[in-house]
Design an enzyme around this catalytic site. Structure first.
Site, mmCIF file in Angstrom:
data_model
loop_
_atom_site.group_PDB
_atom_site.id
_atom_site.type_symbol
_atom_site.label_atom_id
_atom_site.label_comp_id
_atom_site.label_asym_id
_atom_site.label_seq_id
_atom_site.Cartn_x
_atom_site.Cartn_y
_atom_site.Cartn_z
ATOM 1 N N HIS A 1 0.838 -1.206 0.000
ATOM 2 C CA HIS A 1 0.000 0.000 0.000
ATOM 3 C C HIS A 1 0.880 1.266 0.000
ATOM 4 C CE1 HIS A 1 -3.595 2.410 1.173
ATOM 5 N NE2 HIS A 1 -2.669 3.159 1.751
ATOM 6 N N GLU A 2 1.870 1.302 0.883
ATOM 7 C CA GLU A 2 2.720 2.501 0.993
ATOM 8 C C GLU A 2 3.571 2.700 -0.269
ATOM 9 O OE1 GLU A 2 2.495 4.835 3.367
ATOM 10 O OE2 GLU A 2 0.819 3.625 4.038
ATOM 11 N N HIS B 1 1.596 4.270 -3.014
ATOM 12 C CA HIS B 1 1.506 5.739 -2.912
ATOM 13 C C HIS B 1 2.713 6.385 -3.605
ATOM 14 C CE1 HIS B 1 -2.022 6.479 -0.525
ATOM 15 N NE2 HIS B 1 -1.615 5.834 0.538
ATOM 16 N N GLU C 1 -6.154 6.794 -1.936
ATOM 17 C CA GLU C 1 -6.194 5.636 -1.020
ATOM 18 C C GLU C 1 -6.699 4.385 -1.738
ATOM 19 O OE1 GLU C 1 -4.884 5.164 1.792
ATOM 20 O OE2 GLU C 1 -4.308 7.240 2.076
HETATM 21 ZN ZN LIG Z 1 -2.556 5.209 2.181
#
Ligand SMILES: [Zn+2]
Length: 266
Positions: free
Chosen positions: A116-117, A120, A187
């Site tokens: 997830h990170e 980004h 997100e």
């Molecule tokens: Zn996030």
């Protein structure tokens, strides 16, 4: 009176001028600020001596990095801190805080967080949130970016405060990065690609759903952990990850190695 007006004009103009390049940065500017900020965190933070967790991060991080397909100058560290937090700066500089490890419970959940990170970073959300921070708080960011005191006042998190001593663009970056609120669209994209990365790295993608359940439970109705406060946890997120699961399972089945849930975290 006239003199003080003149001096404050010069003062403001100088600060604005110094910060001009940090107000509309391109990717290499952002990566340079991130690198400076990362090196400062590395100098000031306490690196964990937990051999088992360090070995786990050393396994998972390069797998996720490879799965992302990006040729970043990857680096990671395990910071000894009760904070429930993890991040990946633009350009591929990652950190995991020891406080998040017991919440994760499995190596695959660590892969989900890093996925997830990293998403980004690969999808350049940092630049978008930086632009939003500037738009929303131009004067504040200029003050924060040029003075340590201004930065201290603007920072909401400890991680941000740690970096404001740097002054200049790196401090402005710290404010925009650590006290960031990614948009809902960002997100959702990070959840989608994060699940794909973990699957390609050989971790069971169903664990991404469990991860957010555990994060929600970790807050126990009290103040949410830092990771959750910057990452909205909601029903839609769980529904999305469930919807994308068949596609992620296909990617997982083609992964060169399948690690399942990996090692348990105690
Ligand atoms: Zn996030």
């Amino acid at each position: 009176m006239r003199k003080s007006f003149f001096l404050s004009f010069v003062f403001c103009f100088t600060f604005l001028f110094q910060s001009c390049s940090s107000l509309n940065p391109d990717e290499s500017d952002i990566n340079a600020m991130a690198l400076k900020a990362y090196n400062e965190v590395k100098t000031q933070a306490k690196i964990s001596q937990n051999a088992e967790w360090t070995a786990m991060l050393n396994r998972v991080a390069p797998r996720i990095a490879k799965a992302s397909g990006k040729n970043f100058d990857w680096e990671w560290m395990l910071i000894e801190s009760p904070e429930v937090n993890a991040w990946c700066m633009p350009g591929g500089k990652m950190a995991v805080y020891t406080g998040i490890m017991p919440v994760l419970k499995t190596e695959a959940a660590l892969a989900a967080v890093l996925g997830h990170e990293v998403a980004h970073a690969t999808k350049k959300h940092g630049k978008q949130s930086y632009a939003r921070a500037i738009k929303g708080n131009l004067a504040g960011l200029v003050i924060g970016a040029t003075t340590s005191i201004g930065g201290q006042l603007l920072c909401k998190s400890e991680s941000c405060r740690l970096l404001t001593g740097l002054g200049g663009a790196a401090a402005g970056f710290a404010i925009a990065f650590f006290d960031r609120k990614f948009s809902r669209g960002n997100e959702t994209e990070a959840d989608h690609f994060g699940q794909e990365y973990m699957a390609r790295a050989g971790y069971d993608p169903a664990e991404a759903i469990k991860l957010w359940e555990r994060m929600g439970a970790a807050s126990g109705g009290k103040a949410p952990p830092e990771f959750i406060s910057t990452h909205p946890s909601d029903v839609t997120r769980k529904q999305n990850l469930t919807k994308w699961l068949p596609e992620a399972r296909k990617i997982y089945s083609k992964a060169p190695e399948q690690h399942g849930l990996g090692q348990e975290i105690k």
